[in-house]
Write a protein that holds these residues in place. Sequence first.
Motif, PDB file in Angstrom:
ATOM      1  N   GLU A 145       0.824  -1.205   0.000  1.00 60.12           N
ATOM      2  CA  GLU A 145       0.000   0.000   0.000  1.00 60.12           C
ATOM      3  C   GLU A 145       0.864   1.263   0.000  1.00 60.12           C
ATOM      4  N   SER A 146       2.020   1.219   0.642  1.00 55.80           N
ATOM      5  CA  SER A 146       2.942   2.350   0.639  1.00 55.80           C
ATOM      6  C   SER A 146       3.486   2.606  -0.768  1.00 55.80           C
ATOM      7  N   LEU A 147       3.856   1.533  -1.468  1.00 55.73           N
ATOM      8  CA  LEU A 147       4.296   1.676  -2.862  1.00 55.73           C
ATOM      9  C   LEU A 147       3.187   2.301  -3.693  1.00 55.73           C
ATOM     10  N   ALA A 148       1.962   1.815  -3.525  1.00 57.04           N
ATOM     11  CA  ALA A 148       0.826   2.356  -4.277  1.00 57.04           C
ATOM     12  C   ALA A 148       0.629   3.842  -3.973  1.00 57.04           C
ATOM     13  N   ASP A 149       0.725   4.236  -2.700  1.00 60.79           N
ATOM     14  CA  ASP A 149       0.592   5.653  -2.337  1.00 60.79           C
ATOM     15  C   ASP A 149       1.723   6.479  -2.946  1.00 60.79           C
ATOM     16  N   ASP A 150       2.953   5.999  -2.817  1.00 60.67           N
ATOM     17  CA  ASP A 150       4.112   6.743  -3.326  1.00 60.67           C
ATOM     18  C   ASP A 150       4.051   6.956  -4.830  1.00 60.67           C
ATOM     19  N   GLU A 151       3.537   5.962  -5.558  1.00 62.26           N
ATOM     20  CA  GLU A 151       3.526   6.021  -7.023  1.00 62.26           C
ATOM     21  C   GLU A 151       2.159   6.393  -7.605  1.00 62.26           C
ATOM     22  N   GLY A 152       1.167   6.679  -6.754  1.00 62.03           N
ATOM     23  CA  GLY A 152      -0.156   7.066  -7.241  1.00 62.03           C
ATOM     24  C   GLY A 152      -0.866   5.944  -7.989  1.00 62.03           C
ATOM     25  N   ILE A 153      -0.712   4.720  -7.504  1.00 64.75           N
ATOM     26  CA  ILE A 153      -1.305   3.550  -8.155  1.00 64.75           C
ATOM     27  C   ILE A 153      -2.689   3.284  -7.566  1.00 64.75           C
ATOM     28  N   ASP A 154      -3.727   3.430  -8.400  1.00 64.29           N
ATOM     29  CA  ASP A 154      -5.096   3.163  -7.962  1.00 64.29           C
ATOM     30  C   ASP A 154      -5.599   1.800  -8.417  1.00 64.29           C
ATOM     31  N   ALA A 155      -4.832   1.134  -9.277  1.00 62.61           N
ATOM     32  CA  ALA A 155      -5.232  -0.184  -9.780  1.00 62.61           C
ATOM     33  C   ALA A 155      -3.993  -0.929 -10.247  1.00 62.61           C
ATOM     34  N   ALA A 156      -3.853  -2.167  -9.770  1.00 61.55           N
ATOM     35  CA  ALA A 156      -2.692  -2.977 -10.158  1.00 61.55           C
ATOM     36  C   ALA A 156      -2.925  -4.422  -9.794  1.00 61.55           C
ATOM     37  N   TRP A 157      -2.089  -5.274 -10.359  1.00 58.61           N
ATOM     38  CA  TRP A 157      -2.036  -6.694 -10.028  1.00 58.61           C
ATOM     39  C   TRP A 157      -0.623  -6.961  -9.552  1.00 58.61           C
ATOM     40  N   PHE A 158      -0.459  -7.792  -8.535  1.00 54.50           N
ATOM     41  CA  PHE A 158       0.890  -8.072  -8.050  1.00 54.50           C
ATOM     42  C   PHE A 158       1.064  -9.534  -7.695  1.00 54.50           C
ATOM     43  N   VAL A 159       2.326  -9.953  -7.706  1.00 57.79           N
ATOM     44  CA  VAL A 159       2.740 -11.273  -7.237  1.00 57.79           C
ATOM     45  C   VAL A 159       3.997 -11.075  -6.404  1.00 57.79           C
ATOM     46  N   GLY A 160       4.188 -11.961  -5.438  1.00 60.39           N
ATOM     47  CA  GLY A 160       5.360 -11.838  -4.591  1.00 60.39           C
ATOM     48  C   GLY A 160       5.773 -13.169  -3.993  1.00 60.39           C
ATOM     49  N   MET A 161       6.939 -13.136  -3.360  1.00 63.12           N
ATOM     50  CA  MET A 161       7.460 -14.307  -2.668  1.00 63.12           C
ATOM     51  C   MET A 161       8.449 -13.828  -1.621  1.00 63.12           C
ATOM     52  N   GLY A 162       8.789 -14.707  -0.690  1.00 63.20           N
ATOM     53  CA  GLY A 162       9.744 -14.337   0.338  1.00 63.20           C
ATOM     54  C   GLY A 162       9.538 -15.140   1.603  1.00 63.20           C
ATOM     55  N   ALA A 163       9.642 -14.445   2.736  1.00 59.20           N
ATOM     56  CA  ALA A 163       9.477 -15.093   4.035  1.00 59.20           C
ATOM     57  C   ALA A 163       8.957 -14.073   5.035  1.00 59.20           C
ATOM     58  N   VAL A 164       8.190 -14.569   6.010  1.00 58.48           N
ATOM     59  CA  VAL A 164       7.656 -13.713   7.070  1.00 58.48           C
ATOM     60  C   VAL A 164       7.996 -14.315   8.420  1.00 58.48           C
ATOM     61  N   GLN A 165       7.960 -13.464   9.434  1.00 60.07           N
ATOM     62  CA  GLN A 165       8.252 -13.895  10.801  1.00 60.07           C
ATOM     63  C   GLN A 165       6.992 -14.313  11.542  1.00 60.07           C
ATOM     64  N   ASP A 166       5.837 -13.836  11.068  1.00 62.36           N
ATOM     65  CA  ASP A 166       4.529 -14.143  11.652  1.00 62.36           C
ATOM     66  C   ASP A 166       3.478 -13.741  10.631  1.00 62.36           C
ATOM     67  N   ALA A 167       2.242 -14.086  10.880  1.00 60.42           N
ATOM     68  CA  ALA A 167       1.187 -13.712   9.935  1.00 60.42           C
ATOM     69  C   ALA A 167      -0.187 -13.801  10.581  1.00 60.42           C
ATOM     70  N   ASP A 168      -1.061 -12.882  10.174  1.00 58.66           N
ATOM     71  CA  ASP A 168      -2.483 -12.931  10.491  1.00 58.66           C
ATOM     72  C   ASP A 168      -3.211 -13.184   9.177  1.00 58.66           C
ATOM     73  N   VAL A 169      -3.876 -14.330   9.100  1.00 61.65           N
ATOM     74  CA  VAL A 169      -4.552 -14.757   7.877  1.00 61.65           C
ATOM     75  C   VAL A 169      -6.044 -14.831   8.158  1.00 61.65           C
ATOM     76  N   TRP A 170      -6.830 -14.346   7.206  1.00 61.80           N
ATOM     77  CA  TRP A 170      -8.276 -14.361   7.353  1.00 61.80           C
ATOM     78  C   TRP A 170      -8.900 -15.416   6.436  1.00 61.80           C
ATOM     79  N   PHE A 171      -9.977 -16.008   6.934  1.00 63.81           N
ATOM     80  CA  PHE A 171     -10.812 -16.917   6.157  1.00 63.81           C
ATOM     81  C   PHE A 171     -12.225 -16.344   6.171  1.00 63.81           C
ATOM     82  N   TYR A 172     -12.857 -16.216   5.002  1.00 63.50           N
ATOM     83  CA  TYR A 172     -14.204 -15.667   4.928  1.00 63.50           C
ATOM     84  C   TYR A 172     -15.234 -16.790   5.023  1.00 63.50           C
TER      85      TYR A 172
END
Length: 139
Positions: free
Chosen positions: A27-54
């Motif tokens: 969201e910070s990248l989107a704010d910095d670059e004025g991006i109102d619509a995009a598609w993204f993919v990513g990979m990496g690692a996290v130390q923790d996570a909060d995941v939601w199920f609908y």
Amino acid sequence: MDYREVSGDREFVARLGHGADWRAEIESLADDEGIDAAWFVGMGAVQDADVWFYDQDDQEYHEVSFDEPMEVAACVGNVSLLDGERFAHTHVVLSRESGQALAGHLDAATVFAGELYVRTFDEPLVREHDEPTDLDLWL
């Protein structure tokens, strides 16, 4: 089905900040670059996570928190406008040390290392309330 053609020619690659929040970085990248619509993919690692199920019956999100290091085996999502703010709708597949996979809507996660590819659209994507699902979906 609702659909429309989109176009765009801006592309970004980003390395997410160690210790930052995964979704907030997008969201910070989107704010910095004025991006109102995009598609993204990513990979990496996290130390923790909060995941939601609908829950489709209750029409509400249930959160599951994981306080452990995990690989981000896959991350996919989009940037759109929600209540006038840029929102990174983010889904992930996380992998534990055992190889067990966990997946869902990523609310928050502390970045250990993250790489992101973003492709923008010229036309904005705006989320509005969808009565049958009780979700905020694209117009």
